[in-house]
Motif scaffolding. Structure first.
Motif, PDB file in Angstrom:
ATOM      1  N   LYS A 138       1.704   1.794  -3.656  1.00  9.23           N
ATOM      2  CA  LYS A 138       1.065   2.927  -4.260  1.00  9.23           C
ATOM      3  C   LYS A 138       1.058   3.912  -4.040  1.00  9.23           C
ATOM      4  CE  LYS A 138      -1.614  -1.803  -5.148  1.00  9.23           C
ATOM      5  NZ  LYS A 138      -2.895  -2.300  -5.312  1.00  9.23           N
ATOM      6  N   VAL A 139       1.167   4.343  -3.141  1.00  9.67           N
ATOM      7  CA  VAL A 139       0.934   5.538  -3.033  1.00  9.67           C
ATOM      8  C   VAL A 139       1.948   6.621  -2.969  1.00  9.67           C
ATOM      9  CG1 VAL A 139       0.971   7.310  -0.851  1.00  9.67           C
ATOM     10  CG2 VAL A 139      -0.615   5.765  -0.749  1.00  9.67           C
TER      11      VAL A 139
ATOM     12  N   ARG B 203       2.264   5.655   8.629  1.00 10.28           N
ATOM     13  CA  ARG B 203       1.744   4.134   7.879  1.00 10.28           C
ATOM     14  C   ARG B 203       1.600   3.261   8.554  1.00 10.28           C
ATOM     15  NH1 ARG B 203      -2.586   1.733   6.771  1.00 10.28           N
ATOM     16  NH2 ARG B 203      -1.567  -0.684   5.326  1.00 10.28           N
TER      17      ARG B 203
ATOM     18  N   ASP C 233      -5.278   5.218  -2.954  1.00  5.05           N
ATOM     19  CA  ASP C 233      -3.837   5.286  -2.851  1.00  5.05           C
ATOM     20  C   ASP C 233      -3.553   6.861  -3.835  1.00  5.05           C
ATOM     21  OD1 ASP C 233      -4.891   4.471  -4.799  1.00  5.05           O
ATOM     22  OD2 ASP C 233      -3.312   2.602  -5.283  1.00  5.05           O
TER      23      ASP C 233
ATOM     24  N   SER D  83       0.900  -1.293  -0.107  1.00  6.18           N
ATOM     25  CA  SER D  83      -0.477  -0.127  -0.200  1.00  6.18           C
ATOM     26  C   SER D  83       1.093   0.818   0.040  1.00  6.18           C
ATOM     27  CB  SER D  83      -0.963   0.438   1.048  1.00  6.18           C
ATOM     28  OG  SER D  83      -1.514  -1.708   1.297  1.00  6.18           O
TER      29      SER D  83
ATOM     30  N   ASP E  30      -6.501  -1.706   0.339  1.00  3.04           N
ATOM     31  CA  ASP E  30      -6.437  -1.912  -0.936  1.00  3.04           C
ATOM     32  C   ASP E  30      -6.995  -2.742  -0.705  1.00  3.04           C
ATOM     33  OD1 ASP E  30      -4.604  -0.976  -2.261  1.00  3.04           O
ATOM     34  OD2 ASP E  30      -3.204  -3.078  -2.675  1.00  3.04           O
TER      35      ASP E  30
END
Length: 327
Positions: free
Chosen positions: A15-16, A72, A316, A12, A305
C-alpha cells in the motif's frame, strides 16, 4: 530514492508503494529473501577511500542514490539447505547451516550499518524485536502507568500476587505460535489468558519462568501507531464481546473508532519512543473504568493497517509522504 526493506506477501508495504508511485517517488524494494538471491542481493565494497554498496537486478541502485530507508520487516530465510543436503550423513550438516546463517547475518548487519551512516531511516534495524520487560521498565521510568507485573518460578510467590488482585499471564516474548501436524495441520497461538483459582491449584510448586500481570478492569483497549512524534490512536470496544475481553487479538466484530489520547499521555509516549530510539511502532494501552491509561507494550514492526482502515487515518499515505520528504 527510497529503499524499502520488507518481506514477501506484506500488504502494508504494497500500500505504501502504491502511494510512492502516485507521488512519483523512485523506490527500490528489497525483501529478506532477496538477500539470498544472487540476482538481487546487495554488494558491499570497502576500501581505504570509501565504503559503498549497490543493488543488482533489473534496476540497479547505489548507496549514493538512497536518501531514505523504510525498515518495515526482515523476511530473511535460512540458507538454502538443498545445496548442502549431501552433508546430511556427514555428521556436520547442522554446523554448516549454523555457519552459513551467521555469515548471512554478518553481511546483513554490515549492510544495515552502511545504510544507517548515510541515510534517514524510518524503523530500526537493531530493534525490530524488543524485550517486553525492558520496555515496561523504561515506560515506568518515563512516567507511564504500567500494570503490576511478576516474573517468577514459584507457586508461593504467584499465590501471594494473586491474593492481591486478579491476574493474567502471557508470553515473555512474542511467540510465533506452534503448528502440530496430525491428520491435518493445527496452529496454536499464544494469547493473554486469565489465571483462575483452578488453574493455580493445578500449577506445580516450581515451574519455568513465567510472566503474570494484574488483570485490569478495562473500559477500552487502545492501539496507538506512532510515526516520528505523531500518535494515531484507535479505541477497541473489546469489553462488548466475551471472546475479546482478556485479549482483543481473539478477533471478533468489535467496534473500532478513532480516539484522542490526553496530551500528557502522548507526550510520555514521545519520551518513551525517543528513549528507545524508535521513530515508529505500534503501542498497546488499556483505559480502565477508573480512568487509568496503562501502557502494555510496543511492537516496532507492528501492523498498522488494523488502525488505519477503521479510523480512516490513511497511514500508508502518511508513511509515503514522510519518506518522500527525505527522498
Amino acid at each position: 530514492m527510497v529503499l524499502i526493506i520488507s518481506k514477501d506477501l506484506e500488504p502494508s508495504t504494497d500500500k505504501v508503494i502504491d502511494w510512492l508511485r502516485y507521488l512519483k517517488v523512485p523506490f527500490r524494494r528489497v525483501n529478506g529473501t532477496d538477500m539470498l538471491n544472487p540476482g538481487h542481493a546487495p554488494t558491499l565494497q570497502v576500501s581505504s577511500k570509501q565504503a559503498d554498496m549497490h543493488f543488482n537486478g533489473e534496476a540497479s541502485a547505489a548507496l549514493s542514490d538512497i536518501t531514505a530507508v523504510w525498515y518495515r520487516r526482515d523476511g530473511s530465510k535460512p540458507p538454502d539447505t538443498q545445496a548442502i543436503a549431501s552433508l546430511q550423513e556427514a555428521g556436520y550438516y547442522q554446523d554448516v547451516v549454523h555457519h552459513l546463517s551467521q555469515e548471512n547475518a554478518i553481511a546483513k548487519k554490515a549492510l544495515y550499518a552502511l545504510l544507517a551512516s548515510h541515510t534517514r531511516i524510518l524503523g530500526s534495524f537493531s530493534k525490530s524485536s524488543v524485550n517486553k520487560i525492558e520496555v515496561l521498565i523504561n515506560a515506568q521510568q518515563q512516567g507511564l502507568d504500567v500494570p503490576a507485573t511478576l516474573i517468577t518460578r514459584s507457586k508461593k510467590e504467584l499465590q501471594a500476587f494473586m491474593d492481591a488482585h486478579p491476574i493474567i499471564t502471557k508470553a515473555l516474548w512474542e511467540s510465533p505460535g506452534i503448528t502440530i501436524q496430525e491428520e491435518k495441520a493445527t496452529n496454536y497461538t499464544s494469547y493473554t489468558e486469565e489465571v483462575t483459582p483452578d488453574m493455580l491449584q493445578a500449577i506445580p510448586e516450581e515451574f519455568f519462568y513465567s510472566l503474570f500481570q494484574e488483570k485490569l478492569d478495562k473500559e477500552l483497549d487502545l492501539r496507538v501507531f506512532y510515526l516520528d512524534g505523531d500518535c494515531y490512536t484507535m479505541a477497541i470496544f473489546s469489553q462488548m464481546n466475551q471472546q475479546t475481553k482478556v485479549d482483543f487479538r481473539k478477533y471478533a466484530n468489535n467496534r473500532n473508532v478513532p480516539y484522542q489520547l490526553p496530551a500528557d499521555i502522548e507526550q510520555l509516549i514521545v519520551k518513551l519512543m525517543k528513549a528507545m530510539q524508535l521513530n515508529t511502532g505500534s503501542l498497546d494501552f488499556v483505559k480502565t473504568r477508573t480512568g487509568r491509561y496503562v501502557f502494555l507494550e510496543v511492537n516496532p514492526v507492528g501492523q498498522y493497517d488494523m488502525t488505519s482502515v477503521p479510523c480512516n487515518y490513511q497511514l500508508d499515505k502518511k508513511i509515503a509522504q514522510y519518506l518522500s520528504q527525505h527522498a
